[in-house]
Design a protein around this motif. Structure first.
Motif, PDB file in Angstrom:
ATOM      1  N   GLY A 161       0.699  -1.169   0.087  1.00 60.72           N
ATOM      2  CA  GLY A 161      -0.109   0.122   0.003  1.00 60.72           C
ATOM      3  C   GLY A 161       0.757   1.274  -0.003  1.00 60.72           C
ATOM      4  N   GLY A 162       1.941   1.286   0.821  1.00 60.85           N
ATOM      5  CA  GLY A 162       2.807   2.555   0.921  1.00 60.85           C
ATOM      6  C   GLY A 162       1.902   3.657   1.552  1.00 60.85           C
ATOM      7  N   PRO A 163       1.377   3.483   2.676  1.00 62.87           N
ATOM      8  CA  PRO A 163       1.224   2.503   3.453  1.00 62.87           C
ATOM      9  C   PRO A 163       0.020   1.563   3.411  1.00 62.87           C
ATOM     10  N   THR A 164      -1.172   2.317   3.105  1.00 61.26           N
ATOM     11  CA  THR A 164      -2.700   1.762   3.322  1.00 61.26           C
ATOM     12  C   THR A 164      -3.110   1.087   1.885  1.00 61.26           C
ATOM     13  N   ILE A 165      -3.708   0.323   1.815  1.00 62.84           N
ATOM     14  CA  ILE A 165      -4.657  -0.006   0.649  1.00 62.84           C
ATOM     15  C   ILE A 165      -6.095   0.481   0.601  1.00 62.84           C
ATOM     16  N   GLN A 166      -6.455   1.193  -0.256  1.00 64.51           N
ATOM     17  CA  GLN A 166      -7.952   1.769   0.013  1.00 64.51           C
ATOM     18  C   GLN A 166      -8.794   1.297  -1.387  1.00 64.51           C
ATOM     19  N   ILE A 167      -9.842   1.191  -1.200  1.00 66.83           N
ATOM     20  CA  ILE A 167     -10.707   0.801  -2.374  1.00 66.83           C
ATOM     21  C   ILE A 167     -10.863   2.001  -3.089  1.00 66.83           C
ATOM     22  N   GLY A 168     -10.634   1.766  -4.469  1.00 68.76           N
ATOM     23  CA  GLY A 168     -10.492   2.481  -5.651  1.00 68.76           C
ATOM     24  C   GLY A 168      -9.356   3.390  -5.617  1.00 68.76           C
ATOM     25  N   VAL A 169      -8.283   3.104  -4.768  1.00 70.93           N
ATOM     26  CA  VAL A 169      -7.035   4.014  -5.029  1.00 70.93           C
ATOM     27  C   VAL A 169      -6.135   2.817  -5.537  1.00 70.93           C
ATOM     28  N   ARG A 170      -5.106   3.189  -6.262  1.00 66.29           N
ATOM     29  CA  ARG A 170      -3.975   2.092  -6.744  1.00 66.29           C
ATOM     30  C   ARG A 170      -2.991   2.130  -5.666  1.00 66.29           C
ATOM     31  N   PRO A 171      -2.700   0.906  -5.280  1.00 66.63           N
ATOM     32  CA  PRO A 171      -1.516   0.657  -4.336  1.00 66.63           C
ATOM     33  C   PRO A 171      -0.271   1.354  -4.860  1.00 66.63           C
ATOM     34  N   ARG A 172       0.836   1.658  -4.083  1.00 70.16           N
ATOM     35  CA  ARG A 172       1.742   2.380  -4.371  1.00 70.16           C
ATOM     36  C   ARG A 172       2.862   1.626  -5.014  1.00 70.16           C
ATOM     37  N   TYR A 173       3.204   0.463  -4.503  1.00 76.74           N
ATOM     38  CA  TYR A 173       4.217  -0.604  -5.072  1.00 76.74           C
ATOM     39  C   TYR A 173       3.575  -1.751  -5.811  1.00 76.74           C
ATOM     40  N   TRP A 174       4.280  -2.217  -6.664  1.00 78.28           N
ATOM     41  CA  TRP A 174       3.704  -3.451  -7.417  1.00 78.28           C
ATOM     42  C   TRP A 174       4.833  -4.354  -7.949  1.00 78.28           C
ATOM     43  N   GLY A 175       4.786  -5.630  -7.611  1.00 72.04           N
ATOM     44  CA  GLY A 175       5.633  -6.629  -8.217  1.00 72.04           C
ATOM     45  C   GLY A 175       5.479  -6.729  -9.889  1.00 72.04           C
ATOM     46  N   GLN A 176       6.047  -7.795 -10.339  1.00 67.98           N
ATOM     47  CA  GLN A 176       6.366  -7.804 -11.737  1.00 67.98           C
ATOM     48  C   GLN A 176       4.972  -8.765 -12.214  1.00 67.98           C
ATOM     49  N   GLY A 177       4.542  -9.465 -11.269  1.00 71.07           N
ATOM     50  CA  GLY A 177       3.435 -10.435 -11.682  1.00 71.07           C
ATOM     51  C   GLY A 177       3.754 -11.916 -11.734  1.00 71.07           C
ATOM     52  N   THR A 178       2.686 -12.961 -11.540  1.00 72.32           N
ATOM     53  CA  THR A 178       3.274 -14.137 -11.815  1.00 72.32           C
ATOM     54  C   THR A 178       1.949 -14.645 -12.403  1.00 72.32           C
ATOM     55  N   GLN A 179       2.074 -15.363 -13.640  1.00 71.70           N
ATOM     56  CA  GLN A 179       1.015 -16.214 -14.535  1.00 71.70           C
ATOM     57  C   GLN A 179       0.377 -17.182 -13.612  1.00 71.70           C
ATOM     58  N   VAL A 180      -1.014 -17.351 -13.661  1.00 71.73           N
ATOM     59  CA  VAL A 180      -1.775 -18.318 -12.956  1.00 71.73           C
ATOM     60  C   VAL A 180      -2.743 -18.754 -14.440  1.00 71.73           C
ATOM     61  N   THR A 181      -2.404 -20.060 -14.524  1.00 73.54           N
ATOM     62  CA  THR A 181      -3.408 -20.655 -15.762  1.00 73.54           C
ATOM     63  C   THR A 181      -4.008 -21.833 -15.313  1.00 73.54           C
ATOM     64  N   VAL A 182      -5.319 -21.801 -15.353  1.00 73.21           N
ATOM     65  CA  VAL A 182      -6.336 -22.969 -15.147  1.00 73.21           C
ATOM     66  C   VAL A 182      -6.939 -23.658 -16.042  1.00 73.21           C
ATOM     67  N   SER A 183      -6.727 -24.896 -16.391  1.00 74.44           N
ATOM     68  CA  SER A 183      -7.201 -25.689 -17.364  1.00 74.44           C
ATOM     69  C   SER A 183      -8.666 -26.388 -17.047  1.00 74.44           C
ATOM     70  N   SER A 184      -9.536 -26.523 -17.844  1.00 76.63           N
ATOM     71  CA  SER A 184     -10.730 -26.811 -17.628  1.00 76.63           C
ATOM     72  C   SER A 184     -10.845 -28.457 -17.923  1.00 76.63           C
TER      73      SER A 184
END
Length: 121
Positions: free
Chosen positions: A98-121
């Motif tokens: 959050g840097g420091p808080t996470i509030q609804i509708g407000v973009r958090p300050r810090y982000w990671g690069q992301g990790t892919q999740v794939t779900v097969s049916s």
């Protein structure tokens, strides 16, 4: 320099489980709300789960009862346990601070690069 490094994504069959981890550096972990966002193909990023500095949690409606967010201050790490995964859970999952808080509708300050999740049916 703030770094959020995700791990644990991958390919899983519907109904399966994955555990995402996010290790942080460069922030005072205990003073930051932490969370997970995801971005599905063709959609905007959405909040999945948040855990406050005091351990309060909130979840996006579609994952309630299936996903659990937790944090370990000794390891500066936040987790997302994902059970009963569905094809609609597919996306790139981002760890946020959050840097420091996470509030609804407000973009958090810090982000990671992301990790892919794939779900097969």
């Amino acid at each position: 320099q703030v770094l959020l490094v995700e791990s644990g994504g991958g390919l899983v069959q519907a109904g399966g489980s994955l555990r995402l981890s996010c290790t942080t550096s460069g922030i005072i972990f205990r003073t930051n709300d932490m969370g997970w966002y995801r971005q599905a193909p063709g959609k905007e990023r959405e909040m999945v789960a948040v855990i406050t500095t005091q351990g309060r949690t909130r979840y996006e409606d579609s994952v309630k009862g299936r996903f659990t967010i937790s944090r370990d201050s000794a390891k500066n790490t936040v987790y997302l346990q994902m059970n009963s995964l569905k094809p609609e859970d597919v996306g790139v999952y981002f760890c946020v601070a959050g840097g420091p808080t996470i509030q609804i509708g407000v973009r958090p300050r810090y982000w990671g690069q992301g990790t892919q999740v794939t779900v097969s049916s």
